[in-house]
Design an enzyme around this catalytic site. Structure first.
Site, PDB file in Angstrom:
ATOM      1  N   THR A 155      42.308  32.874  39.857  1.00 60.66           N
ATOM      2  CA  THR A 155      41.092  33.414  40.435  1.00 60.66           C
ATOM      3  C   THR A 155      39.952  32.401  40.314  1.00 60.66           C
ATOM      4  OG1 THR A 155      41.776  35.655  39.870  1.00 60.66           O
ATOM      5  CG2 THR A 155      39.447  35.323  40.306  1.00 60.66           C
ATOM      6  N   HIS A 335      38.775  60.054  57.123  1.00 55.28           N
ATOM      7  CA  HIS A 335      38.183  59.405  58.298  1.00 55.28           C
ATOM      8  C   HIS A 335      39.064  59.517  59.536  1.00 55.28           C
ATOM      9  CE1 HIS A 335      35.475  57.507  55.378  1.00 55.28           C
ATOM     10  NE2 HIS A 335      34.771  57.032  56.386  1.00 55.28           N
ATOM     11  N   GLU A 360      46.364  41.500  35.529  1.00 57.39           N
ATOM     12  CA  GLU A 360      46.141  41.882  34.123  1.00 57.39           C
ATOM     13  C   GLU A 360      47.264  42.782  33.601  1.00 57.39           C
ATOM     14  OE1 GLU A 360      44.151  40.883  31.850  1.00 57.39           O
ATOM     15  OE2 GLU A 360      42.741  39.680  33.022  1.00 57.39           O
TER      16      GLU A 360
END
Length: 378
Positions: A155, A335, A360
């Site tokens: 990341t 929606h 993680e």
């Protein structure tokens, strides 16, 4: 759990920033895989990138609960930016806990202000949760270390200025032969080999990094030789609680969007919220979010109090991450066809939330951790 005044102040600051600066741009950033460095610097100016850093190093010196509530709000604004914030906190925590005074003075103020960004380089192409099996080498030659190897799924790997890097200094000792280093990313031999094309969280880069004859001085060793595995494991609890907070943020944003849409959209002469099928769906969503939020805050509280919380952190991460996918999927359903379009935020939130069950430690790893903890109970 009751938040105190400092928690609420930081939460409100993050919520307003997410609503005004992140959410209006999130769709465009996602579409273009744009890394919003300017917005991240603004977060640094507000103190959101250095919440856990002591005041003497330019941070907010707030507690872990403050970080969790802020991260959750930022996640609701833009998923990629929230993971940049989370990894910045990991880099800061590593240096705060194991760095020398010189390392703290050099890097913490810049990290807290987001003048520089950090990465955490542990995972390799052949390893995931098996951190002790890394192959990256750090060989001591004279008065320097020479690093060689590759790292995967890093990341902020291409945008970071420094990378907390794990490598084997004594492979014969297994995990006890692992060490950690602060590697400036402008060091010769640090190569961004590939930028991954991802399902979601596209406003943060995920990179494959190659380290080829990267030479650094001994002053860049973080902690002592052989402490790398300890340093890596020290982030387990906080990292998993952070992912739980992100999950709550994604889910809450999707729920709020669905609730607003349900109150506005008319069918058969009334708002779809007034149809029991939709109202009950929203009731389930709200209940799951509340449960996940309380689990996350409880784990954060235990960490602040210095109590063991690996089981609670894994429980929060497991439940919240799987809850987020359910809630974001339900928000798309509310929606209808519009939820499948990028015109509405729920489509992006669903994609952003999906990763929370993987990084993680996957859901399966969390169950393994929880099961082991249960077995050891009286």
């Amino acid at each position: 759990m009751q938040l105190n005044e400092e928690h609420i102040l930081i939460q409100d600051t993050a919520r307003k920033f997410a609503a005004n600066r992140l959410a209006p741009n999130a769709e465009e950033w996602d579409r273009n895989a744009y890394f919003p460095r300017d917005a991240i610097r603004d977060m640094g100016d507000l103190g959101l990138m250095g919440i856990l850093v002591p005041e003497e190093f330019g941070g907010a010196n707030a507690d872990f609960i403050s970080y969790v509530v802020a991260l959750s709000e930022i996640s609701g604004g833009d998923g990629g930016t929230s993971v940049t914030m989370a990894v910045q906190a990991v880099a800061e925590t590593c240096i705060m806990s194991f760095g020398t005074e010189a390392q703290k003075a050099e890097y913490l103020p810049k990290l807290a202000r987001a003048e520089i960004l950090g990465a955490f380089m542990l995972t390799e192409p052949h390893t995931g949760s098996d951190a002790g099996s890394i192959r990256c080498r750090a060989e001591k030659l004279g008065n320097q270390y020479v690093l060689n190897g590759s790292k995967q799924f890093i990341t902020t790997g291409s945008n970071a200025d420094i990378a907390i890097t794990f490598a084997m200094t004594n492979p014969a000792k297994g995990s006890r032969g692992m060490s950690a280093f602060i590697v400036p990313t402008d060091t010769q031999g640090y190569q961004v080999a590939r930028l991954e094309h991802k399902l979601g969280q596209k406003s943060n880069d995920t990179a494959q990094i190659i380290l080829e004859e990267v030479k650094i001085g001994p002053e860049m060793l973080l902690g002592e030789e052989g402490e790398g595995y300890k340093i890596a494991l020290s982030n387990l609890e906080s990292g998993r609680i952070g992912i739980a907070a992100q999950s709550v943020g994604f889910a809450r944003a999707a729920y709020n969007a669905a609730k607003a849409y349900a109150k506005d959209r008319q069918t058969f002469g009334k708002a779809i919220y007034d149809h029991q099928a939709v109202a009950f769906k929203l009731a389930d969503m709200a209940t799951e979010i509340e449960a996940a939020s309380l689990m996350t805050l409880n784990a954060a509280r235990l960490k602040v109090e210095g109590k063991p919380c690996l089981k609670e952190a894994s429980m929060a991460k497991l439940f919240a991450s799987e809850m987020a996918e359910r809630v974001c999927s339900a928000a798309i359903q509310v929606h209808g066809g519009y939820g499948y379009l990028s015109d509405f935020p729920v489509e992006r939130l669903y994609r952003d939330a999906r990763l929370c069950q993987i990084y993680e430690g996957t859901s399966e790893i969390q169950k393994l951790v929880i099961a082991r903890a249960i077995r050891e109970e009286n």
